[in-house]
Motif scaffolding. Structure first.
Motif, PDB file in Angstrom:
ATOM      1  N   ASP A 100       0.823  -1.196   0.000  1.00  0.00           N
ATOM      2  CA  ASP A 100       0.000   0.000   0.000  1.00  0.00           C
ATOM      3  C   ASP A 100       0.863   1.254   0.000  1.00  0.00           C
ATOM      4  N   LEU A 101       0.203   2.411  -0.168  1.00  0.00           N
ATOM      5  CA  LEU A 101       0.842   3.725  -0.152  1.00  0.00           C
ATOM      6  C   LEU A 101       1.955   3.841  -1.199  1.00  0.00           C
ATOM      7  N   VAL A 102       1.754   3.223  -2.362  1.00  0.00           N
ATOM      8  CA  VAL A 102       2.725   3.314  -3.455  1.00  0.00           C
ATOM      9  C   VAL A 102       2.522   4.638  -4.193  1.00  0.00           C
ATOM     10  N   LEU A 103       3.624   5.327  -4.484  1.00  0.00           N
ATOM     11  CA  LEU A 103       3.576   6.619  -5.142  1.00  0.00           C
ATOM     12  C   LEU A 103       3.987   6.565  -6.604  1.00  0.00           C
ATOM     13  N   ASP A 104       4.867   5.637  -6.964  1.00  0.00           N
ATOM     14  CA  ASP A 104       5.392   5.577  -8.325  1.00  0.00           C
ATOM     15  C   ASP A 104       5.832   4.154  -8.614  1.00  0.00           C
ATOM     16  N   VAL A 105       5.707   3.727  -9.879  1.00  0.00           N
ATOM     17  CA  VAL A 105       6.115   2.384 -10.292  1.00  0.00           C
ATOM     18  C   VAL A 105       6.936   2.491 -11.569  1.00  0.00           C
ATOM     19  N   ALA A 106       8.126   1.911 -11.563  1.00  0.00           N
ATOM     20  CA  ALA A 106       8.983   1.887 -12.745  1.00  0.00           C
ATOM     21  C   ALA A 106       9.345   0.439 -13.066  1.00  0.00           C
ATOM     22  N   PRO A 107       9.326   0.064 -14.343  1.00  0.00           N
ATOM     23  CA  PRO A 107       9.677  -1.313 -14.703  1.00  0.00           C
ATOM     24  C   PRO A 107      11.186  -1.526 -14.722  1.00  0.00           C
ATOM     25  N   VAL A 108      11.614  -2.755 -14.437  1.00  0.00           N
ATOM     26  CA  VAL A 108      13.011  -3.151 -14.615  1.00  0.00           C
ATOM     27  C   VAL A 108      13.034  -4.584 -15.139  1.00  0.00           C
ATOM     28  N   GLN A 109      14.058  -4.893 -15.918  1.00  0.00           N
ATOM     29  CA  GLN A 109      14.250  -6.267 -16.358  1.00  0.00           C
ATOM     30  C   GLN A 109      14.659  -7.085 -15.152  1.00  0.00           C
ATOM     31  N   ASP A 110      14.147  -8.294 -15.060  1.00  0.00           N
ATOM     32  CA  ASP A 110      14.461  -9.118 -13.902  1.00  0.00           C
ATOM     33  C   ASP A 110      14.584 -10.577 -14.330  1.00  0.00           C
ATOM     34  N   GLY A 111      15.819 -11.056 -14.455  1.00  0.00           N
ATOM     35  CA  GLY A 111      16.045 -12.445 -14.800  1.00  0.00           C
ATOM     36  C   GLY A 111      15.428 -12.838 -16.116  1.00  0.00           C
ATOM     37  N   GLY A 112      15.382 -11.890 -17.079  1.00  0.00           N
ATOM     38  CA  GLY A 112      14.790 -12.182 -18.363  1.00  0.00           C
ATOM     39  C   GLY A 112      13.284 -12.079 -18.358  1.00  0.00           C
ATOM     40  N   THR A 113      12.704 -11.743 -17.191  1.00  0.00           N
ATOM     41  CA  THR A 113      11.245 -11.609 -17.127  1.00  0.00           C
ATOM     42  C   THR A 113      10.889 -10.158 -16.839  1.00  0.00           C
ATOM     43  N   TYR A 114      10.380  -9.875 -15.632  1.00  0.00           N
ATOM     44  CA  TYR A 114       9.886  -8.531 -15.387  1.00  0.00           C
ATOM     45  C   TYR A 114       9.787  -8.280 -13.891  1.00  0.00           C
ATOM     46  N   GLY A 115      10.306  -7.145 -13.450  1.00  0.00           N
ATOM     47  CA  GLY A 115      10.172  -6.722 -12.066  1.00  0.00           C
ATOM     48  C   GLY A 115       9.810  -5.256 -12.032  1.00  0.00           C
ATOM     49  N   ALA A 133      10.558 -10.521  -9.954  1.00  0.00           N
ATOM     50  CA  ALA A 133       9.489 -11.222 -10.665  1.00  0.00           C
ATOM     51  C   ALA A 133       8.780 -12.242  -9.800  1.00  0.00           C
ATOM     52  N   ALA A 134       9.421 -12.691  -8.713  1.00  0.00           N
ATOM     53  CA  ALA A 134       8.808 -13.661  -7.810  1.00  0.00           C
ATOM     54  C   ALA A 134       8.097 -12.998  -6.644  1.00  0.00           C
ATOM     55  N   GLY A 135       8.174 -11.659  -6.563  1.00  0.00           N
ATOM     56  CA  GLY A 135       7.510 -10.942  -5.488  1.00  0.00           C
ATOM     57  C   GLY A 135       8.384 -10.625  -4.303  1.00  0.00           C
ATOM     58  N   GLU A 136       9.653 -11.026  -4.326  1.00  0.00           N
ATOM     59  CA  GLU A 136      10.562 -10.702  -3.227  1.00  0.00           C
ATOM     60  C   GLU A 136      10.835  -9.201  -3.209  1.00  0.00           C
ATOM     61  N   GLN A 137      10.884  -8.623  -2.000  1.00  0.00           N
ATOM     62  CA  GLN A 137      11.077  -7.190  -1.858  1.00  0.00           C
ATOM     63  C   GLN A 137      12.403  -6.867  -1.184  1.00  0.00           C
TER      64      GLN A 137
END
Length: 381
Positions: A100-115, A133-137
């Motif tokens: 919650d309380l997210v202000l901004d989201v930017a994409p990054v490549q992650d292990g050939g998938t997506y984070g 990509a697995a949800g680890e923070q």
């Protein structure tokens, strides 16, 4: 003994400390506490203690490097090509992450998938968080005055500016290495510089005086020629520049750029630089979908899309994905019964359009959100 003395002692005694396994359960509990806007002072102290313990057992000379924390999440199929946040959950391509309380989201490549790299408000501090990509923070930094983070689905580097006044620095973090790779002070006479793009590992910054580019680890930012306008984005080697009045934007190199009309909505390039949303970055506001068209950067022509929306349909946001554009369609405007209650849209749909065929579909219907939130649905860009 204060925190600085403790840190110095740990550095001096590092080689004598036996490395053990990370306290996963304690770290996970701490992360949950930090996400709560109502965390007590005792919880904050616990989070700080656990963070120090994590740095101790994992090693490394950089105290800013923080290992991922999180729990196993069931795989989910996200029908939207890009990451998005609905006020309570961050949706990646294969997993949903409560946040919650997210202000901004930017994409990054992650292990050939997506984070994604997000900024979020935690106890009056804006944290920068990498979500793989697995949800680890992993908390990877903080932002004091700005909530902007930048990245690209084609790059593992994310960047942001932190600090205030003469202490402002641009920071680059490599999600593949799980470490900060470089930071450098901003020029003292450019206090308003802010990161706007990452392309090919380089970080692009801009302010009212002009633009700069910085290659992490290779000196300080240098001047970048974006012409007379304001640099908005760089992707696939293509630059997007807005006129000072934002009525037009230009795409391509200085002196040979294509100029197209600006709009009232979201702005940006696709990751490969093939398409552009030419709206101005003056803030999210209600607009007709026809006011947020997609143009090909090769010829400047608008892409014909079969949206099938009523002319007065409210479109609050738009973002480009891999060969698609995603629109946030607002519905059910809420008028409060109590004058102190917020007014605003409370139900949304996400419509995706294929930029090759022009066909559009409602990918996600009935996204419900609290109308009092800063921006009920955030799209990664």
């Amino acid at each position: 003994m204060n925190e600085q003395q403790i840190t110095q002692l740990l550095r001096e005694e590092w080689s004598t400390i036996e490395v053990g396994p990370a306290p996963v359960e304690a770290v996970t509990a701490s992360a949950r506490l930090r996400r709560s806007r109502f965390a007590t002072a005792g919880a904050v102290g616990l989070a700080a203690a656990v963070t120090l313990a994590v740095v101790l057992v994992t090693g490394g000379d950089d105290p800013r490097t923080i290992p991922p924390t999180g729990t196993d999440l069931p795989p989910r199929s996200n029908p939207v090509d890009i990451a998005w946040h609905d006020g309570q959950t961050l949706h990646l391509r294969a997993v949903d992450v409560p946040m919650d309380l997210v202000l901004d989201v930017a994409p990054v490549q992650d292990g050939g998938t997506y984070g994604a790299v997000v900024s979020r408000l935690v106890d009056d501090v804006v944290e920068v968080v990498h979500v793989d990509a697995a949800g680890e923070q992993a908390v990877i930094g903080t932002i004091v005055t700005k909530a902007d983070v930048v990245g690209s689905p084609r790059d593992t580097v994310a960047a942001w500016v932190e600090g205030t006044g003469a202490d402002r620095e641009v920071v680059a973090y490599d999600t593949a290495l799980a470490a900060e790779i470089a930071r450098t002070p901003l020029p003292a006479d450019r206090p308003e510089l802010n990161a706007v793009a990452v392309d090919g590992g380089a970080v692009y910054l801009t302010d009212s005086q002009g633009s700069q580019v910085w290659v992490p680890g290779d000196g300080t930012p240098t001047a970048y020629d974006a012409g007379e306008g304001l640099l908005l984005d760089v992707a696939g080697g293509v630059r997007l520049v807005a006129a000072r009045d934002f009525r037009t934007v230009s795409v391509g190199p200085v002196g040979a750029a294509r100029t197209i009309p600006g709009g009232n909505g979201a702005t940006g390039l696709s990751a490969d630089g093939s398409f552009v949303l030419p709206g101005s970055p003056l803030g999210v506001g209600t607009m007709d979908a026809s006011e947020s068209p997609v143009h090909r950067t090769e010829d400047g022509e608008a892409v014909s899309l079969d949206l099938g929306l009523e002319p007065e349909t409210a479109v609050l946001d738009a973002a480009l994905g891999d060969g698609v554009v995603v629109y946030v369609i607002a519905r059910d405007f809420l008028l409060p019964e109590n004058p102190e209650d917020p007014a605003g849209y409370q139900v949304f749909s996400l419509v995706t359009c294929d930029l090759g065929s022009g066909t559009c579909d409602t990918a996600v219907a009935d996204v419900k959100a609290d109308p009092s939130s800063r921006s009920p649905v955030l799209l990664a860009r």
